[in-house]
Design an enzyme around this catalytic site. Structure first.
Site, PDB file in Angstrom:
ATOM      1  N   HIS A  37      73.205  88.495  18.599  1.00 36.71           N
ATOM      2  CA  HIS A  37      72.290  89.639  18.550  1.00 36.71           C
ATOM      3  C   HIS A  37      71.356  89.640  19.765  1.00 36.71           C
ATOM      4  O   HIS A  37      71.079  90.696  20.349  1.00 36.71           O
ATOM      5  CB  HIS A  37      71.431  89.590  17.283  1.00 36.71           C
ATOM      6  N   LYS A 149      82.531  91.495  18.369  1.00 37.17           N
ATOM      7  CA  LYS A 149      83.063  90.704  17.250  1.00 37.17           C
ATOM      8  C   LYS A 149      83.443  91.619  16.101  1.00 37.17           C
ATOM      9  O   LYS A 149      84.443  91.400  15.429  1.00 37.17           O
ATOM     10  CB  LYS A 149      82.048  89.651  16.779  1.00 37.17           C
ATOM     11  N   ASP A 150      82.645  92.664  15.875  1.00 35.09           N
ATOM     12  CA  ASP A 150      82.973  93.680  14.879  1.00 35.09           C
ATOM     13  C   ASP A 150      83.739  94.804  15.582  1.00 35.09           C
ATOM     14  O   ASP A 150      83.274  95.942  15.683  1.00 35.09           O
ATOM     15  CB  ASP A 150      81.691  94.210  14.233  1.00 35.09           C
ATOM     16  N   LYS A 184      79.702  83.436  16.799  1.00 33.39           N
ATOM     17  CA  LYS A 184      78.421  83.409  16.105  1.00 33.39           C
ATOM     18  C   LYS A 184      78.387  84.501  15.036  1.00 33.39           C
ATOM     19  O   LYS A 184      78.791  85.632  15.272  1.00 33.39           O
ATOM     20  CB  LYS A 184      77.274  83.586  17.094  1.00 33.39           C
TER      21      LYS A 184
END
Length: 281
Positions: A37, A149-150, A184
């Site tokens: 993030h 990642k998404d 992560k």
């Protein structure tokens, strides 16, 4: 840096910035922030005059029996990370701030949400599209930042922005990994020591699949078979899916003739983790 909970407060801040002619970036998150993030926030700060981070565990994207109640939350730690990264405002609403008791309006999508995570989490992307649309209307950013990642989520949001004519640039940012390769994730905190070790099977499969394709393999079945075999060697791992899809349509492919996404979801014990890699073909 300020933390606000109401829609009206966010809009007041953004309107004031707009009167000064400042650009605005948005980083939507579900909180419990980590270095992944932070990388999004740092990039947003570099590319915009002001940055809003939304910190909201969105209930509408969790299905029955999923981890809504136990999803980790720590607004104090999130605030420290946001301040270190240079964010200007945290929007930290409660469900009652985002959804009226008689809320009944949804943003849904077909096709792109049918495979990968959408196959086993059928309401998930309806909740994602709805809450992201609301955040776009509330903050009205110039740019919004999402992690790769998404990857399916990123593709869906890009399509939603195109289809619904949002005047927002969507910026995808690279996966951030631990030193040993694990992507992560806020859900990594669910893992005990043995599960944490076992979770490395996801990144091992990703690196194996990417290496095969870099060496010239284009047959999806061959790549996926090798990746599944890698994962199945780990007793604590249970595959939800390992698939290769077209990077734009999210539809399955048999050969990597153009840009593709190779994505997986794997349970390590009770914890569902995701990972992926993209390949240009």
């Amino acid at each position: 840096m300020e933390i606000v909970s109401s829609v009206e407060e966010v809009r007041s801040w953004v309107k004031a910035w707009r009167r000064e002619g400042l650009s605005v970036g948005l980083v939507p998150t579900m909180g419990y922030l980590h270095e992944g993030h932070k990388s999004l926030i740092v990039r947003a700060v570099a590319e915009n005059d002001r940055v809003v981070v939304s910190d909201f565990v969105n209930p509408t994207q969790f299905g029955p029996g999923e981890d809504l109640a136990s999803y980790p939350r720590d607004i104090e730690a999130d605030a420290r990370l946001c301040e270190e990264a240079g964010a200007h405002l945290i929007f930290h609403p409660g469900p009652e701030d985002m959804y009226a008791p008689d809320f009944c309006t949804w943003v849904d999508m077909q096709k792109l949400s049918e495979n990968l995570c959408g196959r086993t989490r059928p309401i998930h992307f309806r909740g994602v599209c709805t809450v992201v649309s609301k955040l776009f209307h509330i903050v009205a950013p110039d740019r919004a930042y999402f992690g790769q990642k998404d990857a399916q989520q990123l593709a869906i949001i890009r399509r939603m922005v195109r289809d619904l004519n949002f005047d927002i640039e969507i910026v995808g940012c690279p996966i951030v990994r631990e030193a040993d390769g694990l992507a992560k994730s806020s859900r990594n905190t669910y893992l005990n020591a043995e599960e944490r070790r076992a979770a490395l099977v996801l990144s091992s499969a990703v690196f194996l699949g990417r290496e095969m394709m870099e060496k010239g393999e284009r047959d999806a079945a061959a790549v996926l078979s090798a990746m599944r075999a890698c994962i199945e060697k780990e007793p604590l791992a249970r595959i939800d899916y390992v698939d290769m899809v077209d990077a734009f349509s999210m539809q399955p492919v048999t050969r990597a003739e153009g840009p593709v996404l190779c994505a997986m979801a794997v349970y390590i014990g009770k914890t569902r983790l995701i990972d992926n890699f993209s390949f240009e073909g």
